[in-house]
Design a protein around this motif. Structure first.
Motif, PDB file in Angstrom:
ATOM      1  N   LYS A 111       0.834  -1.205   0.000  1.00 38.01           N
ATOM      2  CA  LYS A 111       0.000   0.000   0.000  1.00 38.01           C
ATOM      3  C   LYS A 111       0.864   1.249   0.000  1.00 38.01           C
ATOM      4  O   LYS A 111       0.496   2.271  -0.582  1.00 38.01           O
ATOM      5  CB  LYS A 111      -0.936  -0.004   1.199  1.00 38.01           C
ATOM      6  N   VAL A 149      -8.057   6.468   8.745  1.00 39.20           N
ATOM      7  CA  VAL A 149      -7.945   5.119   8.201  1.00 39.20           C
ATOM      8  C   VAL A 149      -6.500   4.656   8.388  1.00 39.20           C
ATOM      9  O   VAL A 149      -5.564   5.347   7.987  1.00 39.20           O
ATOM     10  CB  VAL A 149      -8.334   5.097   6.707  1.00 39.20           C
ATOM     11  N   LYS A 151      -3.826   1.618   7.628  1.00 38.85           N
ATOM     12  CA  LYS A 151      -3.688   0.487   6.711  1.00 38.85           C
ATOM     13  C   LYS A 151      -2.344  -0.204   6.878  1.00 38.85           C
ATOM     14  O   LYS A 151      -1.302   0.452   6.890  1.00 38.85           O
ATOM     15  CB  LYS A 151      -3.802   0.959   5.251  1.00 38.85           C
ATOM     16  N   VAL A 161      -7.254  -3.040   6.934  1.00 35.33           N
ATOM     17  CA  VAL A 161      -7.721  -1.649   6.960  1.00 35.33           C
ATOM     18  C   VAL A 161      -8.597  -1.456   8.192  1.00 35.33           C
ATOM     19  O   VAL A 161      -9.564  -2.189   8.384  1.00 35.33           O
ATOM     20  CB  VAL A 161      -8.538  -1.315   5.684  1.00 35.33           C
ATOM     21  N   GLU A 193      -4.355   7.355   6.567  1.00 31.50           N
ATOM     22  CA  GLU A 193      -5.049   7.914   5.410  1.00 31.50           C
ATOM     23  C   GLU A 193      -6.269   8.713   5.829  1.00 31.50           C
ATOM     24  O   GLU A 193      -6.965   8.359   6.784  1.00 31.50           O
ATOM     25  CB  GLU A 193      -5.481   6.737   4.510  1.00 31.50           C
ATOM     26  N   GLU A 194      -6.505   9.765   5.086  1.00 29.25           N
ATOM     27  CA  GLU A 194      -7.707  10.579   5.262  1.00 29.25           C
ATOM     28  C   GLU A 194      -8.935   9.713   4.958  1.00 29.25           C
ATOM     29  O   GLU A 194      -8.912   8.920   4.023  1.00 29.25           O
ATOM     30  CB  GLU A 194      -7.591  11.734   4.258  1.00 29.25           C
ATOM     31  N   PHE A 195      -9.994   9.880   5.736  1.00 25.51           N
ATOM     32  CA  PHE A 195     -11.229   9.113   5.519  1.00 25.51           C
ATOM     33  C   PHE A 195     -12.045   9.780   4.412  1.00 25.51           C
ATOM     34  O   PHE A 195     -12.285  10.986   4.440  1.00 25.51           O
ATOM     35  CB  PHE A 195     -12.031   9.078   6.827  1.00 25.51           C
ATOM     36  N   LEU A 196     -12.456   8.994   3.438  1.00 26.05           N
ATOM     37  CA  LEU A 196     -13.257   9.533   2.325  1.00 26.05           C
ATOM     38  C   LEU A 196     -14.681   9.032   2.456  1.00 26.05           C
ATOM     39  O   LEU A 196     -14.907   7.874   2.811  1.00 26.05           O
ATOM     40  CB  LEU A 196     -12.696   9.067   0.983  1.00 26.05           C
ATOM     41  N   GLU A 200     -18.729   3.415  -3.157  1.00 30.57           N
ATOM     42  CA  GLU A 200     -17.585   2.700  -3.734  1.00 30.57           C
ATOM     43  C   GLU A 200     -17.958   2.092  -5.078  1.00 30.57           C
ATOM     44  O   GLU A 200     -19.100   1.704  -5.306  1.00 30.57           O
ATOM     45  CB  GLU A 200     -17.125   1.610  -2.764  1.00 30.57           C
ATOM     46  N   LYS A 222     -18.899  -5.613   0.995  1.00 27.80           N
ATOM     47  CA  LYS A 222     -17.848  -6.206   1.833  1.00 27.80           C
ATOM     48  C   LYS A 222     -18.338  -6.589   3.222  1.00 27.80           C
ATOM     49  O   LYS A 222     -17.841  -7.520   3.824  1.00 27.80           O
ATOM     50  CB  LYS A 222     -16.697  -5.217   1.984  1.00 27.80           C
ATOM     51  N   LEU A 295      -9.110   4.174  -3.716  1.00 25.72           N
ATOM     52  CA  LEU A 295      -8.919   3.627  -2.369  1.00 25.72           C
ATOM     53  C   LEU A 295      -7.798   2.597  -2.393  1.00 25.72           C
ATOM     54  O   LEU A 295      -6.996   2.507  -1.483  1.00 25.72           O
ATOM     55  CB  LEU A 295     -10.186   2.915  -1.892  1.00 25.72           C
ATOM     56  N   GLU A 296      -7.801   1.799  -3.434  1.00 23.43           N
ATOM     57  CA  GLU A 296      -6.783   0.742  -3.536  1.00 23.43           C
ATOM     58  C   GLU A 296      -6.735   0.215  -4.957  1.00 23.43           C
ATOM     59  O   GLU A 296      -7.686   0.385  -5.727  1.00 23.43           O
ATOM     60  CB  GLU A 296      -7.108  -0.426  -2.606  1.00 23.43           C
TER      61      GLU A 296
HETATM   62  P1  AMP Z   1      -8.815  -1.205   0.793  1.00 20.85           P
HETATM   63  O1  AMP Z   1      -8.292  -2.584   1.038  1.00 20.85           O
HETATM   64  O2  AMP Z   1      -7.769  -0.143   0.847  1.00 20.85           O
HETATM   65  O3  AMP Z   1      -9.757  -1.066  -0.371  1.00 20.85           O
HETATM   66  O4  AMP Z   1      -9.833  -0.962   1.987  1.00 20.85           O
HETATM   67  C1  AMP Z   1     -10.903  -1.833   2.263  1.00 20.85           C
HETATM   68  C2  AMP Z   1     -12.147  -1.024   2.516  1.00 20.85           C
HETATM   69  O5  AMP Z   1     -11.878  -0.052   3.546  1.00 20.85           O
HETATM   70  C3  AMP Z   1     -12.587  -0.192   1.306  1.00 20.85           C
HETATM   71  O6  AMP Z   1     -13.362  -0.941   0.415  1.00 20.85           O
HETATM   72  C4  AMP Z   1     -13.360   0.902   1.982  1.00 20.85           C
HETATM   73  O7  AMP Z   1     -14.652   0.459   2.357  1.00 20.85           O
HETATM   74  C5  AMP Z   1     -12.570   1.155   3.265  1.00 20.85           C
HETATM   75  N1  AMP Z   1     -11.590   2.233   3.063  1.00 20.85           N
HETATM   76  C6  AMP Z   1     -10.308   2.118   2.679  1.00 20.85           C
HETATM   77  N2  AMP Z   1      -9.707   3.329   2.583  1.00 20.85           N
HETATM   78  C7  AMP Z   1     -10.627   4.233   2.922  1.00 20.85           C
HETATM   79  C8  AMP Z   1     -10.632   5.658   3.015  1.00 20.85           C
HETATM   80  N3  AMP Z   1      -9.541   6.394   2.772  1.00 20.85           N
HETATM   81  N4  AMP Z   1     -11.790   6.254   3.380  1.00 20.85           N
HETATM   82  C9  AMP Z   1     -12.897   5.537   3.656  1.00 20.85           C
HETATM   83  N5  AMP Z   1     -12.960   4.187   3.595  1.00 20.85           N
HETATM   84  C10 AMP Z   1     -11.850   3.533   3.229  1.00 20.85           C
END
Ligand code: AMP
Length: 445
Positions: A111, A149, A151, A161, A193-196, A200, A222, A295-296
């Motif tokens: 990440k 957030v 990670k 996460v 990480e900043e929360f968004l 999705e 999820k 996000l990823e």
């Molecule tokens: P990721 O593996 O980085 O996709 O994270 C898994 C889940 O965490 C995502 O599908 C989102 O629901 C949540 N998530 C990850 N990053 C953020 C973020 N910066 N803000 C809000 N939700 C997040």
């Protein structure tokens, strides 16, 4: 053509199913596969499908299987063998293989790499800090407002996460990631990480080292509970539909995310070949527009989105794999059946926590609708019966019929087929969400 698929979940079952429909394929081998894959998995197909036992985390054993089987094409499903460099090793041995190299797969496997790559190349993503110690975390945290957030850097099977409601909780979470108490592996890097906030969207691009082309958009669910509540899982369901992504947004995502990733990865000397899964947050702006932010990334097909995507795919899947390997994705026309599709996961009781295994599954042969396919995720054969062997057990997947290609009735059609099939299937403690696709139904997509 003989094709070897690495992996043994629902995604691999869907890939094997699509390969079995290809006019170019004569034989499919899946390592390790599962009880559904080892059965004749496509009605009216005479392509033999065989499973060979393997640990997908054992690189030497994987190489031995490829050398013994000598497939004309190898398709790598899961992230673990990608992270071990299976693709690099096979290419060096002269095998044709679909999937990114170890260095290109860092978009998923690290990440911190992905965040810094996006920052270097102005790809829209949340503000972040990469920390290498708790002292770093303490220094960076005041820049972030709650929720924060946190990670883990490496692969964590969806558990890396944590959304923290206080600075103290963020610090404690980071400490547990560094020490290894949270995930069982001590992380060298932790990303803050900043929360968004927003909705999705999963955007899948086929990449050939030079070009990125749109494959499909999907939305997954999820959380374990209806209404998107409860703990995160590997995915309880997904859907695709024509209305999910309009042409303008698709062009935007290709230009500003997927093609930029492909261009910059090539310039950095690590060209990306394979499926680039862009996990996006569609963030509403004050002026009424939407800003998509990454996000990823995943460097492979997602699960369970793949099941929903592949039942709509009309293009021969081998042509898709070939284009990604040979650099000709820009010449490929990807055809999807118009309408919608859905995959509903039937999971074991207790999942995503502890769950029992070895429970007999009944009703698998009660599904006769040609638009519905029951993909196996965690199943095994025992004494002539099929039993549960995982948290996510089945992915009941359905595609809308041609007469209901208009949204939202297409999605409703696919949903009623999938839930209809689920009614006839059971095992002790089987749980599934009854609200897959609720956002699209609410928004009339
Ligand atoms: P990721 O593996 O980085 O996709 O994270 C898994 C889940 O965490 C995502 O599908 C989102 O629901 C949540 N998530 C990850 N990053 C953020 C973020 N910066 N803000 C809000 N939700 C997040």
């Amino acid at each position: 053509m003989k094709v070897l698929v690495i992996g043994g979940g629902g995604r691999e079952h869907a890939i094997v199913w699509a390969l079995s429909r290809s006019a170019r394929v004569t034989e499919v081998v899946c390592a390790p596969g599962n009880a559904g894959i080892s059965q004749k998995c496509v009605q009216n197909s005479d392509r033999p499908v065989r499973c060979v036992p393997i640990d997908t985390g054992d690189l030497a054993a994987l190489l031995r299987v490829v050398q013994a089987e000598r497939p004309e094409l190898t398709v790598v499903g899961p992230e673990l063998p990608l992270s071990l460099g299976l693709v690099d090793k096979l290419m060096r041995l002269g095998f044709r293989v679909f999937g990114p190299t170890q260095a290109a797969a860092r978009l998923e496997t690290s990440k911190s790499f992905a965040k810094e790559f996006m920052q270097r190349h102005s790809i829209p993503t949340a503000a972040h800090a990469v920390c290498t110690s708790l002292a770093d975390v303490r220094q960076e945290l005041p820049r972030f407002s709650v929720p924060i957030v946190v990670k883990a850097d490496g692969l964590a099977a969806g558990k890396g996460v944590v959304i923290c409601q206080s600075h103290l909780k963020a610090e404690q979470t980071a400490a547990q990631m560094f020490s290894g108490t949270l995930l069982g592996v001590a992380e060298t890097y932790v990303v803050l990480e900043e929360f968004l906030q927003g909705e999705e969207l999963s955007f899948f691009a086929l990449c050939d080292g030079k070009h990125a082309v749109a494959l499909a958009a999907a939305q997954d669910h999820k959380r374990v509970g209806e209404g998107d509540t409860g703990p995160n899982t590997g995915g309880m369901g997904a859907y695709t539909g024509d209305g999910l992504l309009n042409a303008t947004m698709e062009r935007w995502l290709l230009k500003n995310v997927a093609q930029r990733v492909v261009d910059e990865m090539a310039l950095e000397g690590t060209p990306f070949h394979g499926i680039l899964f862009c996990g996006m947050m569609m963030v509403p702006q004050r002026d009424g527009t939407t800003l998509p932010m990454v996000l990823e990334f995943n460097a492979r097909f997602g699960d369970p989105e793949t099941q929903a995507i592949l039942v709509r795919l009309q293009t021969d899947i081998v042509d898709i794999f070939d284009a990604a390997i040979d650099g000709s994705a820009n010449k490929l026309t990807i055809q999807m059946q118009p309408g919608a599709s859905v995959c509903v996961i039937a999971a074991s009781e207790g999942y995503p926590g502890k769950y029992p295994s070895g429970l007999p599954i009944s009703g698998l042969d009660s599904v006769h609708d040609p638009d519905t396919v029951v993909f196996h995720s965690g199943t095994a054969a025992k004494d002539g019966a099929i039993v549960t062997a995982g948290g996510r057990v089945l992915g009941v997947t359905a595609v809308s019929g041609p007469s209901s290609s208009a949204s939202p009735s297409a999605l409703q059609d696919a949903l009623s087929k999938a839930y209809g099939a689920l009614n006839g299937i059971s095992f002790d403690g089987m749980q599934f969400r009854r609200d897959i696709g609720w956002r699209a139904l609410r928004d009339g997509l």
